[in-house]
Scaffold this motif. Structure first.
Motif, PDB file in Angstrom:
ATOM      1  N   VAL A  42       0.853  -1.184   0.000  1.00  0.00           N
ATOM      2  CA  VAL A  42       0.000   0.000   0.000  1.00  0.00           C
ATOM      3  C   VAL A  42       0.892   1.237   0.000  1.00  0.00           C
ATOM      4  CG1 VAL A  42      -1.686   1.295   1.362  1.00  0.00           C
ATOM      5  CG2 VAL A  42      -1.860  -1.190   1.202  1.00  0.00           C
ATOM      6  N   ARG A  43       0.538   2.216  -0.820  1.00  0.00           N
ATOM      7  CA  ARG A  43       1.266   3.481  -0.861  1.00  0.00           C
ATOM      8  C   ARG A  43       0.263   4.636  -0.872  1.00  0.00           C
ATOM      9  NH1 ARG A  43       3.537   0.191  -4.615  1.00  0.00           N
ATOM     10  NH2 ARG A  43       5.687  -0.411  -4.260  1.00  0.00           N
ATOM     11  N   VAL A  44       0.598   5.675  -0.156  1.00  0.00           N
ATOM     12  CA  VAL A  44      -0.214   6.891  -0.154  1.00  0.00           C
ATOM     13  C   VAL A  44       0.741   8.074  -0.265  1.00  0.00           C
ATOM     14  CG1 VAL A  44      -1.859   8.323   1.111  1.00  0.00           C
ATOM     15  CG2 VAL A  44      -1.992   5.832   1.288  1.00  0.00           C
ATOM     16  N   ASN A  45       0.468   8.952  -1.200  1.00  0.00           N
ATOM     17  CA  ASN A  45       1.250  10.183  -1.357  1.00  0.00           C
ATOM     18  C   ASN A  45       0.298  11.361  -1.329  1.00  0.00           C
ATOM     19  OD1 ASN A  45       4.038   9.197  -1.975  1.00  0.00           O
ATOM     20  ND2 ASN A  45       2.876   8.081  -3.521  1.00  0.00           N
ATOM     21  N   VAL A  46       0.642  12.354  -0.531  1.00  0.00           N
ATOM     22  CA  VAL A  46      -0.189  13.547  -0.380  1.00  0.00           C
ATOM     23  C   VAL A  46       0.666  14.771  -0.668  1.00  0.00           C
ATOM     24  CG1 VAL A  46      -1.613  14.887   1.227  1.00  0.00           C
ATOM     25  CG2 VAL A  46      -1.603  12.383   1.357  1.00  0.00           C
ATOM     26  N   ALA A  47       0.119  15.703  -1.422  1.00  0.00           N
ATOM     27  CA  ALA A  47       0.826  16.946  -1.731  1.00  0.00           C
ATOM     28  C   ALA A  47       1.157  17.693  -0.440  1.00  0.00           C
ATOM     29  CB  ALA A  47      -0.028  17.831  -2.633  1.00  0.00           C
ATOM     30  N   ASP A  48       2.326  18.323  -0.418  1.00  0.00           N
ATOM     31  CA  ASP A  48       2.769  19.042   0.784  1.00  0.00           C
ATOM     32  C   ASP A  48       1.715  19.997   1.321  1.00  0.00           C
ATOM     33  OD1 ASP A  48       5.189  17.723   0.728  1.00  0.00           O
ATOM     34  OD2 ASP A  48       6.298  19.385  -0.168  1.00  0.00           O
ATOM     35  N   ALA A  49       1.024  20.692   0.427  1.00  0.00           N
ATOM     36  CA  ALA A  49       0.030  21.685   0.857  1.00  0.00           C
ATOM     37  C   ALA A  49      -1.162  21.051   1.566  1.00  0.00           C
ATOM     38  CB  ALA A  49      -0.459  22.496  -0.349  1.00  0.00           C
ATOM     39  N   ARG A  50      -1.361  19.731   1.402  1.00  0.00           N
ATOM     40  CA  ARG A  50      -2.511  19.053   2.010  1.00  0.00           C
ATOM     41  C   ARG A  50      -2.121  18.119   3.153  1.00  0.00           C
ATOM     42  NH1 ARG A  50      -7.036  19.797   2.348  1.00  0.00           N
ATOM     43  NH2 ARG A  50      -8.122  18.225   1.216  1.00  0.00           N
ATOM     44  N   LEU A  51      -0.837  18.124   3.529  1.00  0.00           N
ATOM     45  CA  LEU A  51      -0.411  17.313   4.668  1.00  0.00           C
ATOM     46  C   LEU A  51      -1.146  17.766   5.919  1.00  0.00           C
ATOM     47  CD1 LEU A  51       3.429  17.079   4.012  1.00  0.00           C
ATOM     48  CD2 LEU A  51       1.724  15.274   3.716  1.00  0.00           C
ATOM     49  N   SER A  52      -1.432  16.866   6.804  1.00  0.00           N
ATOM     50  CA  SER A  52      -2.148  17.136   8.065  1.00  0.00           C
ATOM     51  C   SER A  52      -3.573  17.613   7.859  1.00  0.00           C
ATOM     52  CB  SER A  52      -1.378  18.159   8.912  1.00  0.00           C
ATOM     53  OG  SER A  52      -0.100  17.665   9.223  1.00  0.00           O
ATOM     54  N   SER A  53      -4.130  17.396   6.671  1.00  0.00           N
ATOM     55  CA  SER A  53      -5.511  17.813   6.410  1.00  0.00           C
ATOM     56  C   SER A  53      -6.509  16.675   6.602  1.00  0.00           C
ATOM     57  CB  SER A  53      -5.636  18.330   4.968  1.00  0.00           C
ATOM     58  OG  SER A  53      -5.487  17.252   4.043  1.00  0.00           O
ATOM     59  N   GLY A  54      -5.994  15.448   6.787  1.00  0.00           N
ATOM     60  CA  GLY A  54      -6.869  14.287   6.898  1.00  0.00           C
ATOM     61  C   GLY A  54      -7.115  13.599   5.563  1.00  0.00           C
ATOM     62  N   LEU A  55      -6.633  14.188   4.477  1.00  0.00           N
ATOM     63  CA  LEU A  55      -6.853  13.620   3.150  1.00  0.00           C
ATOM     64  C   LEU A  55      -6.165  12.256   3.007  1.00  0.00           C
ATOM     65  CD1 LEU A  55      -8.026  13.892   0.324  1.00  0.00           C
ATOM     66  CD2 LEU A  55      -5.993  15.212  -0.314  1.00  0.00           C
ATOM     67  N   GLY A  56      -4.925  12.149   3.446  1.00  0.00           N
ATOM     68  CA  GLY A  56      -4.213  10.879   3.360  1.00  0.00           C
ATOM     69  C   GLY A  56      -4.909   9.792   4.159  1.00  0.00           C
ATOM     70  N   PHE A  75      -0.920  -6.285   4.594  1.00  0.00           N
ATOM     71  CA  PHE A  75      -0.436  -5.169   3.791  1.00  0.00           C
ATOM     72  C   PHE A  75       0.949  -4.756   4.254  1.00  0.00           C
ATOM     73  CE2 PHE A  75      -4.912  -4.842   4.832  1.00  0.00           C
ATOM     74  CZ  PHE A  75      -5.513  -4.884   3.578  1.00  0.00           C
ATOM     75  N   THR A  76       1.776  -4.353   3.329  1.00  0.00           N
ATOM     76  CA  THR A  76       3.054  -3.757   3.662  1.00  0.00           C
ATOM     77  C   THR A  76       2.976  -2.280   3.317  1.00  0.00           C
ATOM     78  OG1 THR A  76       4.238  -5.791   3.197  1.00  0.00           O
ATOM     79  CG2 THR A  76       5.528  -3.772   3.202  1.00  0.00           C
ATOM     80  N   VAL A  77       3.368  -1.441   4.252  1.00  0.00           N
ATOM     81  CA  VAL A  77       3.367   0.001   4.059  1.00  0.00           C
ATOM     82  C   VAL A  77       4.792   0.490   4.274  1.00  0.00           C
ATOM     83  CG1 VAL A  77       2.403   2.202   4.838  1.00  0.00           C
ATOM     84  CG2 VAL A  77       1.018   0.116   4.985  1.00  0.00           C
ATOM     85  N   ASP A  78       5.370   1.146   3.273  1.00  0.00           N
ATOM     86  CA  ASP A  78       6.679   1.776   3.410  1.00  0.00           C
ATOM     87  C   ASP A  78       6.456   3.275   3.551  1.00  0.00           C
ATOM     88  OD1 ASP A  78       7.869  -0.669   3.120  1.00  0.00           O
ATOM     89  OD2 ASP A  78       8.370  -0.399   1.014  1.00  0.00           O
ATOM     90  N   TYR A  79       7.192   3.911   4.448  1.00  0.00           N
ATOM     91  CA  TYR A  79       6.975   5.330   4.715  1.00  0.00           C
ATOM     92  C   TYR A  79       8.263   5.953   5.227  1.00  0.00           C
ATOM     93  CZ  TYR A  79       6.674   3.604   9.476  1.00  0.00           C
ATOM     94  OH  TYR A  79       6.947   2.997  10.664  1.00  0.00           O
ATOM     95  N   ALA A  80       8.315   7.258   5.169  1.00  0.00           N
ATOM     96  CA  ALA A  80       9.473   7.971   5.712  1.00  0.00           C
ATOM     97  C   ALA A  80       9.529   7.708   7.207  1.00  0.00           C
ATOM     98  CB  ALA A  80       9.364   9.463   5.433  1.00  0.00           C
ATOM     99  N   GLY A  81      10.685   7.293   7.692  1.00  0.00           N
ATOM    100  CA  GLY A  81      10.841   6.976   9.105  1.00  0.00           C
ATOM    101  C   GLY A  81      10.501   8.133  10.019  1.00  0.00           C
ATOM    102  N   SER A  82      10.586   9.342   9.492  1.00  0.00           N
ATOM    103  CA  SER A  82      10.269  10.524  10.296  1.00  0.00           C
ATOM    104  C   SER A  82       8.766  10.750  10.432  1.00  0.00           C
ATOM    105  CB  SER A  82      10.913  11.762   9.665  1.00  0.00           C
ATOM    106  OG  SER A  82      10.418  11.942   8.347  1.00  0.00           O
ATOM    107  N   ASN A  83       7.946  10.000   9.687  1.00  0.00           N
ATOM    108  CA  ASN A  83       6.499  10.155   9.722  1.00  0.00           C
ATOM    109  C   ASN A  83       5.933   9.297  10.853  1.00  0.00           C
ATOM    110  OD1 ASN A  83       3.754  10.264   9.317  1.00  0.00           O
ATOM    111  ND2 ASN A  83       3.878   9.983   7.115  1.00  0.00           N
ATOM    112  N   VAL A  84       5.820   9.887  12.025  1.00  0.00           N
ATOM    113  CA  VAL A  84       5.369   9.144  13.200  1.00  0.00           C
ATOM    114  C   VAL A  84       3.857   8.986  13.258  1.00  0.00           C
ATOM    115  CG1 VAL A  84       7.376   9.765  14.580  1.00  0.00           C
ATOM    116  CG2 VAL A  84       5.349  11.233  14.628  1.00  0.00           C
ATOM    117  N   THR A  85       3.130   9.591  12.336  1.00  0.00           N
ATOM    118  CA  THR A  85       1.668   9.501  12.364  1.00  0.00           C
ATOM    119  C   THR A  85       1.125   8.249  11.684  1.00  0.00           C
ATOM    120  OG1 THR A  85       1.404  10.756  10.320  1.00  0.00           O
ATOM    121  CG2 THR A  85       1.437  12.009  12.371  1.00  0.00           C
TER     122      THR A  85
END
Length: 120
Positions: A42-56, A75-85
């Motif tokens: 599973v992959r999810v990409n959200v535009a910077d301007a919409r981060l923290s909006s709940g869209l992802g 499911f396997t989810v790969d994400y930036a390690g800095s993304n603690v959410t």
């Protein structure tokens, strides 16, 4: 919101995009090998301007529900390690869906690798 399905011979894919005006603001996709049901990525990409909006979170919730309806439960989810959410978001989605999940993962070279298994 626009959704689409695409089936390839050796792999399956489903996904959806969020469009605002003439811009794609988010993409969520899921791919798997029908011969290996635990290969689901599973992959999810959200535009910077919409981060923290709940869209992802919304796209991921809808995508996971679709995958579960196909009978996919791991499911396997790969994400930036800095993304603690990510962990918190997946737990919230599970609670909303009434599904129980077990999460296990590691972070290597700044990339988190999370495996999500639906309980039962």
């Amino acid at each position: 919101m626009v959704s689409d399905h695409l089936a390839l011979r050796e792999r399956r894919w489903t996904g959806q995009v969020a469009i605002e005006g003439d811009r794609v603001t988010a993409l969520a996709e899921c791919a798997w090998d029908p011969a290996d049901p635990e290969s689901t990525t599973v992959r999810v990409n959200v535009a910077d301007a919409r981060l923290s909006s709940g869209l992802g979170r919304r796209l991921l919730r809808e995508l996971i529900a679709r995958c579960l309806s196909f009978g996919l439960t791991t499911f396997t989810v790969d994400y930036a390690g800095s993304n603690v959410t990510v962990d918190t978001m997946l737990q919230a989605i599970a609670a909303e869906a009434g599904e129980g999940y077990s999460l296990s993962g590691v972070t290597r070279r700044g990339i988190g690798h999370l495996t999500v298994r639906a309980a039962g």
